[in-house]
Design a protein around this motif. Structure first.
Motif, mmCIF file in Angstrom:
data_model
loop_
_atom_site.group_PDB
_atom_site.id
_atom_site.type_symbol
_atom_site.label_atom_id
_atom_site.label_comp_id
_atom_site.label_asym_id
_atom_site.label_seq_id
_atom_site.Cartn_x
_atom_site.Cartn_y
_atom_site.Cartn_z
ATOM 1 N N ILE A 1 -0.471 3.485 13.399
ATOM 2 C CA ILE A 1 -0.825 2.139 13.571
ATOM 3 C C ILE A 1 -0.371 1.390 12.264
ATOM 4 O O ILE A 1 0.247 0.134 12.655
ATOM 5 C CB ILE A 1 -2.284 1.866 14.255
ATOM 6 N N LEU A 2 -0.612 1.973 11.273
ATOM 7 C CA LEU A 2 -0.431 1.323 10.098
ATOM 8 C C LEU A 2 0.968 1.745 9.426
ATOM 9 O O LEU A 2 1.380 1.286 8.320
ATOM 10 C CB LEU A 2 -1.314 1.578 8.988
ATOM 11 N N ALA A 3 1.825 2.493 10.065
ATOM 12 C CA ALA A 3 3.094 3.006 9.804
ATOM 13 C C ALA A 3 3.915 1.774 9.379
ATOM 14 O O ALA A 3 4.194 0.778 10.211
ATOM 15 C CB ALA A 3 3.801 4.013 10.558
ATOM 16 N N GLN A 4 4.746 2.109 8.120
ATOM 17 C CA GLN A 4 5.661 0.773 7.957
ATOM 18 C C GLN A 4 6.983 1.227 8.627
ATOM 19 O O GLN A 4 7.327 2.319 8.558
ATOM 20 C CB GLN A 4 5.582 0.497 6.180
ATOM 21 N N LYS A 5 7.896 -0.061 8.776
ATOM 22 C CA LYS A 5 9.233 0.210 9.029
ATOM 23 C C LYS A 5 10.107 0.639 7.800
ATOM 24 O O LYS A 5 9.660 0.350 6.787
ATOM 25 C CB LYS A 5 9.863 -0.975 9.630
ATOM 26 N N PRO B 1 0.676 -1.140 -0.101
ATOM 27 C CA PRO B 1 0.199 -0.090 0.115
ATOM 28 C C PRO B 1 0.731 1.092 -0.112
ATOM 29 O O PRO B 1 2.230 1.584 0.650
ATOM 30 C CB PRO B 1 -0.879 -0.101 1.254
ATOM 31 N N THR B 2 0.215 2.331 -0.681
ATOM 32 C CA THR B 2 0.977 3.626 -0.745
ATOM 33 C C THR B 2 0.696 4.334 0.720
ATOM 34 O O THR B 2 -0.212 3.831 1.393
ATOM 35 C CB THR B 2 0.618 4.365 -2.213
ATOM 36 N N PRO B 3 1.675 5.453 0.989
ATOM 37 C CA PRO B 3 1.201 6.149 1.970
ATOM 38 C C PRO B 3 -0.287 6.879 2.150
ATOM 39 O O PRO B 3 -1.121 6.632 2.987
ATOM 40 C CB PRO B 3 2.195 7.254 2.138
#
Length: 140
Positions: free
Chosen positions: A67-71, A49-51
């Motif tokens: 909460i959905l932030a990616q590393k 998924p895109t930002p």
């Protein structure tokens, strides 16, 4: 153990009582079928998924975008499991005040292989989470 992004999305979607099509349609303002395909691919890890996708999904899931932030790419995931057991973050212990004593009892029950006691403590742990969730819902 830290959840992967697809696992987080699936867990939060199910918590909201939405199937993949409903969730995708709401998040991406599209048809149920198109939304289902996109969410299915995201949850299977076939599509990243895109930002903007993450921001839209977080709104529908009613969670902060963090909460959905990616590393960051290449950042190793923190492993919470070890040969000695499972690490429980202090934030979890702070949120679920009765958790600590039950986890200690569960460790003891497992060490003596008492299945009946393990099952009893698992029920108590479930009660702790259920009570805390209900209390949180009342306070919000």
């Amino acid at each position: 153990m830290e959840l992967t992004l697809p696992e987080k999305i699936q867990l939060l979607r199910k918590r909201m009582g939405l199937n993949q099509g409903q969730f995708g349609a709401k998040a991406f303002n599209t048809s149920v079928e198109t939304g289902r395909t996109k969410i299915k691919n995201i949850e299977l890890g076939k599509q990243k998924p895109t930002p903007d996708d993450l921001a839209q999904m977080s709104k529908v899931l009613e969670v902060p975008p963090a909460i959905l932030a990616q590393k960051a790419a290449g950042e190793p995931a923190v492993r919470a499991l070890s040969r000695q057991g499972m690490l429980v973050d202090q934030a979890v212990l702070d949120r679920f005040h009765q958790l600590g004593p039950y986890l200690e009892m569960l460790n003891r029950a497992v060490s003596i292989q008492d299945d009946e006691l393990i099952e009893h403590i698992a029920g108590k742990l479930s009660d702790v989470f259920t009570f805390s969730s209900r209390l949180e819902a009342i306070n919000n």
